[in-house]
Motif scaffolding. Structure first.
Motif, mmCIF file in Angstrom:
data_model
loop_
_atom_site.group_PDB
_atom_site.id
_atom_site.type_symbol
_atom_site.label_atom_id
_atom_site.label_comp_id
_atom_site.label_asym_id
_atom_site.label_seq_id
_atom_site.Cartn_x
_atom_site.Cartn_y
_atom_site.Cartn_z
ATOM 1 N N GLU A 185 0.799 -1.228 0.000
ATOM 2 C CA GLU A 185 0.000 0.000 0.000
ATOM 3 C C GLU A 185 0.830 1.276 0.000
ATOM 4 O OE1 GLU A 185 -3.269 0.328 2.744
ATOM 5 O OE2 GLU A 185 -3.520 -1.853 2.746
ATOM 6 N N LEU A 186 1.896 1.313 0.785
ATOM 7 C CA LEU A 186 2.620 2.566 0.992
ATOM 8 C C LEU A 186 3.977 2.631 0.298
ATOM 9 C CD1 LEU A 186 1.805 2.966 4.790
ATOM 10 C CD2 LEU A 186 0.615 3.991 2.836
ATOM 11 N N SER A 187 4.360 1.564 -0.383
ATOM 12 C CA SER A 187 5.672 1.552 -1.038
ATOM 13 C C SER A 187 5.638 0.553 -2.189
ATOM 14 C CB SER A 187 6.760 1.165 -0.030
ATOM 15 O OG SER A 187 6.528 -0.148 0.452
ATOM 16 N N GLY A 188 6.771 0.421 -2.851
ATOM 17 C CA GLY A 188 6.866 -0.566 -3.920
ATOM 18 C C GLY A 188 6.994 -1.969 -3.350
ATOM 19 N N PRO A 189 6.807 -2.982 -4.179
ATOM 20 C CA PRO A 189 6.913 -4.360 -3.694
ATOM 21 C C PRO A 189 8.346 -4.707 -3.283
ATOM 22 C CG PRO A 189 6.727 -4.329 -6.079
ATOM 23 C CD PRO A 189 6.527 -2.921 -5.614
ATOM 24 N N ASP A 190 8.442 -5.642 -2.360
ATOM 25 C CA ASP A 190 9.726 -6.142 -1.861
ATOM 26 C C ASP A 190 9.923 -7.520 -2.496
ATOM 27 O OD1 ASP A 190 9.722 -3.877 -0.106
ATOM 28 O OD2 ASP A 190 8.337 -4.981 1.175
ATOM 29 N N ILE A 191 10.687 -7.564 -3.563
ATOM 30 C CA ILE A 191 10.712 -8.736 -4.439
ATOM 31 C C ILE A 191 11.842 -9.701 -4.103
ATOM 32 C CG2 ILE A 191 10.956 -9.506 -6.846
ATOM 33 C CD1 ILE A 191 8.337 -8.017 -6.255
ATOM 34 N N PHE A 192 11.482 -10.987 -4.087
ATOM 35 C CA PHE A 192 12.490 -12.041 -4.098
ATOM 36 C C PHE A 192 12.025 -13.124 -5.060
ATOM 37 C CE2 PHE A 192 9.686 -13.510 -0.695
ATOM 38 C CZ PHE A 192 9.635 -14.887 -0.859
ATOM 39 N N ILE A 193 12.988 -13.896 -5.548
ATOM 40 C CA ILE A 193 12.705 -14.939 -6.532
ATOM 41 C C ILE A 193 13.174 -16.273 -5.971
ATOM 42 C CG2 ILE A 193 13.138 -15.740 -8.892
ATOM 43 C CD1 ILE A 193 13.726 -12.794 -9.619
ATOM 44 N N ARG A 194 12.342 -17.281 -6.119
ATOM 45 C CA ARG A 194 12.669 -18.632 -5.651
ATOM 46 C C ARG A 194 12.875 -19.542 -6.855
ATOM 47 N NH1 ARG A 194 13.004 -21.788 -1.451
ATOM 48 N NH2 ARG A 194 12.432 -23.985 -1.614
ATOM 49 N N PHE A 195 13.934 -20.347 -6.792
ATOM 50 C CA PHE A 195 14.250 -21.318 -7.838
ATOM 51 C C PHE A 195 14.153 -22.719 -7.255
ATOM 52 C CE2 PHE A 195 16.455 -17.454 -8.965
ATOM 53 C CZ PHE A 195 16.173 -17.327 -10.312
ATOM 54 N N GLU A 196 13.489 -23.602 -7.988
ATOM 55 C CA GLU A 196 13.396 -25.003 -7.596
ATOM 56 C C GLU A 196 13.603 -25.862 -8.834
ATOM 57 O OE1 GLU A 196 9.699 -25.828 -5.614
ATOM 58 O OE2 GLU A 196 9.969 -24.198 -4.173
ATOM 59 N N GLU A 197 14.098 -27.064 -8.608
ATOM 60 C CA GLU A 197 14.199 -28.040 -9.686
ATOM 61 C C GLU A 197 13.059 -29.025 -9.528
ATOM 62 O OE1 GLU A 197 17.248 -31.424 -11.460
ATOM 63 O OE2 GLU A 197 18.037 -29.880 -10.127
ATOM 64 N N GLU A 198 12.295 -29.205 -10.594
ATOM 65 C CA GLU A 198 11.173 -30.139 -10.585
ATOM 66 C C GLU A 198 11.642 -31.497 -10.067
ATOM 67 O OE1 GLU A 198 7.989 -31.496 -13.951
ATOM 68 O OE2 GLU A 198 10.109 -31.595 -14.491
ATOM 69 N N ASN A 199 10.830 -32.117 -9.230
ATOM 70 C CA ASN A 199 11.085 -33.453 -8.674
ATOM 71 C C ASN A 199 12.248 -33.507 -7.691
ATOM 72 O OD1 ASN A 199 9.006 -34.587 -10.314
ATOM 73 N ND2 ASN A 199 10.451 -34.689 -12.019
ATOM 74 N N VAL A 200 12.740 -32.354 -7.242
ATOM 75 C CA VAL A 200 13.846 -32.313 -6.289
ATOM 76 C C VAL A 200 13.396 -31.487 -5.089
ATOM 77 C CG1 VAL A 200 16.226 -31.562 -5.899
ATOM 78 C CG2 VAL A 200 15.572 -32.534 -8.117
ATOM 79 N N THR A 201 13.606 -32.012 -3.897
ATOM 80 C CA THR A 201 13.218 -31.303 -2.679
ATOM 81 C C THR A 201 14.144 -30.115 -2.449
ATOM 82 O OG1 THR A 201 12.452 -33.372 -1.724
ATOM 83 C CG2 THR A 201 12.857 -31.556 -0.197
#
Length: 150
Positions: free
Chosen positions: A50-66
């Motif tokens: 609401e009061l500022s821009g988004p606080d962005i992070f990106i998550r990477f995962e490999e399919e079929n891997v925990t």
């Protein structure tokens, strides 16, 4: 006799080059991530914060891997901040090209993070550019800088 030797050498060089051309990567490591485009509002047209821009992070995962790995959070991003770049530390490795690389983009919030968007991408181990530009959606795009193991 000299012609036979030259012919053999040329044949060996050609075979060696052919083998080099057919080398496939065994894994791909993401070294840097660049957020090129980002929607600054959700599906309802409301700002992520609401009061500022988004606080962005990106998550990477490999399919079929925990497990997986996340970038750090880049706080209060505005349109003029784009592109935003993260150096991956630690890096993320896609260890099996038969699995897809899953990418999820979030807005970090105090109580619960807002999921912005995500997608899964398949990579061909015979194609090994230094960068990949990935369209997660119409208005969300990232570029990853990568290295390979052969």
């Amino acid at each position: 006799m000299k012609l036979k030797i030259i012919a053999v050498i040329v044949s060996l060089l050609f075979i060696g080059c052919e083998e080099l051309l057919n080398v496939e990567a065994t894994s791909m490591t993401i070294e840097r991530v660049k957020l090129e485009k980002l929607p600054f509002s959700d599906g309802s047209g409301l700002a992520w914060d609401e009061l500022s821009g988004p606080d962005i992070f990106i998550r990477f995962e490999e399919e079929n891997v925990t497990g997986g790995i996340e970038t750090g959070t880049n706080q209060d991003i505005s349109p003029s901040d784009l592109p935003v770049t993260w150096s991956m530390s630690p890096t993320f490795t896609l260890g099996d090209f038969s699995n897809m690389l899953e990418i999820y983009i979030y807005d970090e919030d105090v109580l619960s993070d807002d999921f912005i968007d995500g997608a899964a991408f398949e990579f061909d181990p015979s194609e090994t550019p230094d960068t990949w530009t990935l369209d997660v959606s119409d208005n969300l795009q990232i570029t990853i800088e990568v290295s390979y193991e052969f």
